[in-house]
Scaffold this active site. Structure first.
Site, mmCIF file in Angstrom:
data_model
loop_
_atom_site.group_PDB
_atom_site.id
_atom_site.type_symbol
_atom_site.label_atom_id
_atom_site.label_comp_id
_atom_site.label_asym_id
_atom_site.label_seq_id
_atom_site.Cartn_x
_atom_site.Cartn_y
_atom_site.Cartn_z
ATOM 1 N N ASP A 1 -3.783 12.764 3.469
ATOM 2 C CA ASP A 1 -4.113 11.432 2.969
ATOM 3 C C ASP A 1 -3.825 10.321 3.969
ATOM 4 O OD1 ASP A 1 -5.128 12.311 0.598
ATOM 5 O OD2 ASP A 1 -3.377 11.813 -0.610
ATOM 6 N N ARG B 1 3.181 11.990 0.352
ATOM 7 C CA ARG B 1 2.707 10.995 1.320
ATOM 8 C C ARG B 1 3.835 10.315 2.095
ATOM 9 N NH1 ARG B 1 -2.289 7.330 -0.098
ATOM 10 N NH2 ARG B 1 -2.205 7.371 2.180
ATOM 11 N N ARG C 1 1.526 2.511 -8.596
ATOM 12 C CA ARG C 1 2.090 3.018 -7.339
ATOM 13 C C ARG C 1 3.208 2.114 -6.823
ATOM 14 N NH1 ARG C 1 -1.016 6.807 -4.510
ATOM 15 N NH2 ARG C 1 -2.051 8.170 -5.995
ATOM 16 N N HIS D 1 -4.570 1.486 -7.406
ATOM 17 C CA HIS D 1 -4.216 0.498 -6.394
ATOM 18 C C HIS D 1 -5.016 -0.781 -6.621
ATOM 19 C CE1 HIS D 1 -2.677 3.508 -3.121
ATOM 20 N NE2 HIS D 1 -1.670 2.924 -3.737
ATOM 21 N N CYS E 1 -9.779 1.661 1.467
ATOM 22 C CA CYS E 1 -8.676 2.630 1.602
ATOM 23 C C CYS E 1 -8.567 3.158 3.023
ATOM 24 C CB CYS E 1 -8.877 3.796 0.635
ATOM 25 S SG CYS E 1 -8.643 3.368 -1.101
#
Length: 264
Positions: free
Chosen positions: A62, A87, A134, A163, A258
């Site tokens: 990611d 992550r 998040r 997000h 992103c």
């Protein structure tokens, strides 16, 4: 010249599931992913941006979603503290990269999550921070103090749009795309008070993460597949539209923004 940071999709794949878009059986077509990435990079260059690239790391699929690495602002870089363990190592490489560029690193305590430009965006000198899925709401105070900004905080309520950059797409200081299903009524009222022109995305456009866009001057770079109506709504406010296919990156829960970390 404005800069953006990208991360090549060398090791990008669906190796785990940490959002509703991800399914491990839905593997990435690496050739197509690279083609989409190169198309985005070339679009940015054609719009006059300087494109930097951070070296991808095996085992961090990611990392391709470079916007989540942190938030560069002036000579400071607020490095992300990811909610999901899968992550967290990305932050180490982002910290090293920005230290090498001469940035002063801003960090968060272990229990305060912050996921970079995924949850912090700016338009016309205003700063908007998403929290709840998040990033932690408490990150707002640290960002305000360390960066000298004043964040308008917005609670995110939809797990598919976890997000802020999947929920709010500023075009300029007056105009923004908004995914209304992402926000509470309080949040919608805040946004309507900050933007003169609000373009609400439809459920069909949300399937293509329409709010997950990048604006370069008067050009909006957005995912291919959005409706003609939305494109016409954007053009009505004087913007050109450039569409880039993001089919492979949606498998991981991301799109144009992103992949793109912008320097401010």
């Amino acid at each position: 010249m404005k800069k953006v940071l990208l991360c090549p999709p060398t090791f990008y794949d669906i190796e785990y599931e940490i959002n509703p878009w991800m399914h491990v059986q839905n593997k990435v077509n690496n050739r197509k992913a690279l083609g989409e990435y190169e198309a985005l990079k070339n679009a940015y260059k054609s719009l006059g941006l300087e494109v930097l690239e951070i070296t991808p790391v095996k085992g961090l699929p990611d990392m391709v979603y470079a916007a989540n690495l942190g938030f560069p602002f002036g000579n400071k870089f607020a490095v992300s503290n990811f909610r999901y363990e899968q992550r967290r190592k990305e932050s180490n490489f982002a910290k090293e990269y920005f230290e090498d560029l001469g940035f002063k690193i801003v960090t968060f305590s272990e229990n305060i999550y912050f996921e970079g430009q995924g949850d912090l965006t700016t338009a016309g000198g205003k700063y908007f921070m998403g929290w709840g899925k998040r990033s932690s709401r408490e990150a707002k105070d640290i960002l305000n103090q360390e960066l000298g900004i004043n964040c308008i905080d917005l609670e995110l309520r939809d797990p598919y749009f976890y997000h802020l950059d999947m929920s709010l797409g500023p075009l300029d200081s007056k105009t923004a795309l908004i995914n209304p299903r992402s926000f509470t009524q309080e949040g919608l009222l805040k946004l309507k008070g900050e933007f003169d022109n609000i373009i609400e995305t439809s459920e069909e456009d949300n399937k293509f993460m329409a709010c997950n866009l990048v604006t370069v001057a008067k050009t909006v770079v957005i995912a291919k597949g959005i409706s003609d109506k939305l494109k016409n709504d954007i053009k009505k406010y004087g913007f050109d539209v450039v569409e880039i296919s993001m089919d492979e990156f949606r498998k991981g829960g991301g799109s144009i923004k992103c992949l793109t970390l912008e320097f401010y």
